[in-house]
Enzyme design. Sequence first.
Site, PDB file in Angstrom:
ATOM      1  N   TYR A 146       0.830  -1.200   0.000  1.00 43.50           N
ATOM      2  CA  TYR A 146       0.000   0.000   0.000  1.00 43.50           C
ATOM      3  C   TYR A 146       0.867   1.253   0.000  1.00 43.50           C
ATOM      4  CZ  TYR A 146      -4.512   2.310   0.767  1.00 43.50           C
ATOM      5  OH  TYR A 146      -5.648   3.058   0.626  1.00 43.50           O
ATOM      6  N   LYS A 155      -3.227   8.440   3.493  1.00 46.01           N
ATOM      7  CA  LYS A 155      -4.406   8.249   4.343  1.00 46.01           C
ATOM      8  C   LYS A 155      -4.165   8.801   5.747  1.00 46.01           C
ATOM      9  CE  LYS A 155      -7.176   6.217   1.413  1.00 46.01           C
ATOM     10  NZ  LYS A 155      -8.326   6.989   0.862  1.00 46.01           N
TER      11      LYS A 155
END
Length: 242
Positions: free
Chosen positions: A142, A149
Amino acid sequence: ANHRSIAWAIAHILHQAGAELAVAYQNERVRGGVEKLVADWGGDTQTIECDVSDDANVEAAIQQVGDRFGKIDLVVHSIAFADREDLGGAYIKTGREGFRTALDVSAYSLIPIARYASDYMTEGGSILAMTFQAAERVFPGYNVMGTAKAALENAVKQLASDLGEQNVRVNAISAGPLDTLSSRVISKYRDMKRVHAERSPMKRNITSERSPRRRCSCAATCPSGVTGEIVHVDTGYNIMGI
């Protein structure tokens, strides 16, 4: 982006609830696909270009929405992007430009959207963003999106503080792995999804029918005293120690 998007699932349930919607698309390249999604909704649904990498485009888009409806009650920020080469391999190899792109599109974009939309939230309102637990923990593959995020979640809290006196609430949904257009380009996504199902209390993954559609719409209209929160919709994965 398409029928697999969390944004589409939320828009669909809000439409079923009777909301008047404006649905954004990034540019002309994807306009046709978005318009097909809402074609059955009739002429009341507004489709509008909103390229979040351009503040003037964001301002113009929100002005068109505000001018049409008079006020805005809810904004859903369901936007994320990183270069494919930054979604795999070693995080330490992340390039400066790729880092900037991911943070700009995935996190910073919430700020001008909130700035302009809140001016039309004359009777209060709700702003809802989409996040992922990689903001708190490492999910190999990720990579830079986890950093984005984390920045997004902090922006949610800062904006909640700024807009609280206007009765505008800002929250985020932290959803579990979901088969979307974006997830397909993440290295080791299948492993991420498998481990999530194995270790979560409910022993399964979320689906667009079960969690994001109903629970995201609930979060958007949650009690008036809730703001600055990160609401986990992940079959309980976040509570586990392993």
